[in-house]
Design an enzyme around this catalytic site. Structure first.
Site, PDB file in Angstrom:
ATOM      1  N   ASP A 213       0.753  -1.116   0.030  1.00  0.00           N
ATOM      2  CA  ASP A 213      -0.034   0.124   0.030  1.00  0.00           C
ATOM      3  C   ASP A 213       0.777   1.163   0.097  1.00  0.00           C
ATOM      4  OD1 ASP A 213      -2.622   1.423  -0.034  1.00  0.00           O
ATOM      5  OD2 ASP A 213      -2.583   1.211   2.054  1.00  0.00           O
TER       6      ASP A 213
ATOM      7  N   TRP B 206       2.767   7.899  -2.572  1.00  0.00           N
ATOM      8  CA  TRP B 206       4.308   8.351  -2.730  1.00  0.00           C
ATOM      9  C   TRP B 206       4.376   9.044  -3.888  1.00  0.00           C
ATOM     10  CZ3 TRP B 206       7.600   7.171  -6.557  1.00  0.00           C
ATOM     11  CH2 TRP B 206       9.116   7.105  -6.121  1.00  0.00           C
TER      12      TRP B 206
ATOM     13  N   ARG C  10      -0.648   9.117  -9.896  1.00  0.00           N
ATOM     14  CA  ARG C  10      -0.573   7.991  -9.084  1.00  0.00           C
ATOM     15  C   ARG C  10       0.007   6.587  -9.758  1.00  0.00           C
ATOM     16  NH1 ARG C  10      -3.815   7.234  -4.701  1.00  0.00           N
ATOM     17  NH2 ARG C  10      -4.365   5.242  -5.490  1.00  0.00           N
TER      18      ARG C  10
ATOM     19  N   THR D  15     -10.370  -7.180  -5.610  1.00  0.00           N
ATOM     20  CA  THR D  15     -11.828  -6.985  -6.179  1.00  0.00           C
ATOM     21  C   THR D  15     -12.438  -5.724  -6.136  1.00  0.00           C
ATOM     22  OG1 THR D  15     -12.677  -8.131  -4.119  1.00  0.00           O
ATOM     23  CG2 THR D  15     -12.218  -9.585  -6.211  1.00  0.00           C
TER      24      THR D  15
ATOM     25  N   ASN E  15     -10.775  -2.990  -6.172  1.00  0.00           N
ATOM     26  CA  ASN E  15      -9.813  -1.914  -6.963  1.00  0.00           C
ATOM     27  C   ASN E  15     -10.472  -1.575  -8.059  1.00  0.00           C
ATOM     28  OD1 ASN E  15      -6.648  -3.034  -5.636  1.00  0.00           O
ATOM     29  ND2 ASN E  15      -8.166  -1.418  -4.760  1.00  0.00           N
TER      30      ASN E  15
ATOM     31  N   ARG F 188     -11.558   2.225  -8.604  1.00  0.00           N
ATOM     32  CA  ARG F 188     -10.910   3.358  -8.837  1.00  0.00           C
ATOM     33  C   ARG F 188     -11.299   3.748 -10.146  1.00  0.00           C
ATOM     34  NH1 ARG F 188      -4.900   1.633  -6.236  1.00  0.00           N
ATOM     35  NH2 ARG F 188      -5.858   1.083  -4.229  1.00  0.00           N
TER      36      ARG F 188
ATOM     37  N   ARG G 284       1.657  -4.811   6.316  1.00  0.00           N
ATOM     38  CA  ARG G 284       1.074  -3.986   5.538  1.00  0.00           C
ATOM     39  C   ARG G 284       1.628  -2.673   5.594  1.00  0.00           C
ATOM     40  NH1 ARG G 284      -5.358  -2.571   4.276  1.00  0.00           N
ATOM     41  NH2 ARG G 284      -4.843  -0.838   2.755  1.00  0.00           N
TER      42      ARG G 284
ATOM     43  N   ILE H 292      -6.737  -5.250   7.253  1.00  0.00           N
ATOM     44  CA  ILE H 292      -6.502  -6.494   6.375  1.00  0.00           C
ATOM     45  C   ILE H 292      -6.866  -6.202   5.179  1.00  0.00           C
ATOM     46  CG2 ILE H 292      -5.750  -7.696   8.464  1.00  0.00           C
ATOM     47  CD1 ILE H 292      -8.407  -9.299   7.922  1.00  0.00           C
TER      48      ILE H 292
END
Length: 247
Positions: free
Chosen positions: A25, A30, A38, A71, A73, A76, A193, A200
């Site tokens: 993650d 970042w 992204r 599943t 994601n 987005r 993580r 989680i």
């Protein structure tokens, strides 16, 4: 390992976890912290995977499972999802020969039908090409969700019962794992993580019942082999009792 890096003096590979699972993650944050899109962070994260996979044999990690795309994601933006799918295709094509050279066995878990045909074909090819590799076992969770996995496994189990291949009286907690995507893998000993989130996120729900957890602030593109080694050393100091008490 990064050039010039060494494992901490306190680290002993034999004391570390055999199977490590990582929720990678922080790629987007970042990149945004650097004024970049992204997807720039996702590409940096993919490069970091290579370093961590290469470090595994030196750190005593036989199985590494990474959470690449959930599943959830798909929620987005279309641009980010399309960019991630393109990245996955490029990553597999680029790394396939490297996996073979490094003796890395590659597997994918998750619900494949929703993925595009080209990506599925590359996944099949990578699994076939590395099937004889005996070093690190790299499992990539792609379009994966723990609840979805249990649901799919339960359907297969129910079908076997309905068609007489399985007696309902024989179904116990040892039965369902045989129907999970991870049926050939040991349960994870340690789940990490990155990025400071402490949840989680629907990852390996059944398999991680007795895993140790590490939630760290480091964003995934900054997660070096040295950081990895320190977490494994910390794991070696834990007393895993699996519900029992010390003798």
């Amino acid at each position: 390992m990064t050039k010039g890096a060494r494992m901490p003096d306190t680290f002993v590979a034999g004391d570390g976890p055999r199977h490590v699972a990582i929720i990678m993650d922080g790629n987007g944050r970042w990149a945004q912290a650097r004024g970049r899109p992204r997807l720039f962070g996702h590409h940096a994260g993919a490069r970091r995977v290579r370093e961590i996979v290469k470090a595994c044999p030196f750190l005593g990690v036989k199985y590494l499972t990474i959470f690449a795309f959930s599943t959830e994601n798909w929620k987005r933006t279309q641009t980010e999802v399309a960019g991630l799918m393109s990245l996955f295709r490029r990553y597999i094509m680029k790394e396939m020969q490297e996996f073979v050279a490094d003796n890395v066995r590659v597997r994918f878990i998750g619900d494949r039908p929703r993925l595009d045909r080209k990506l599925r074909n590359l996944m099949d090819e990578a699994e076939a090409m590395t099937a004889g590799c005996t070093g690190t076992n790299l499992t990539i969770a792609l379009n994966y969700g723990g609840r979805d996995e249990v649901s799919r496994a339960t359907k297969r189990l129910a079908m076997d019962v309905a068609e007489g291949r399985l007696d309902p009286a024989d179904v116990d907690e040892e039965t369902l794992p045989k129907y999970l995507d991870t049926c050939v893998l040991p349960d994870p000993d340690l789940v990490i993580r990155t990025s400071g989130e402490a949840r989680i996120s629907n990852f390996l729900l059944w398999q991680s019942a007795y895993a140790e957890y590490e939630f760290i602030d480091t964003l995934w593109p900054d997660f070096t082999a040295d950081v990895f080694a320190k977490l494994l050393a910390q794991y070696g100091t834990r007393d895993r009792r699996f519900g029992a008490v010390p003798a």
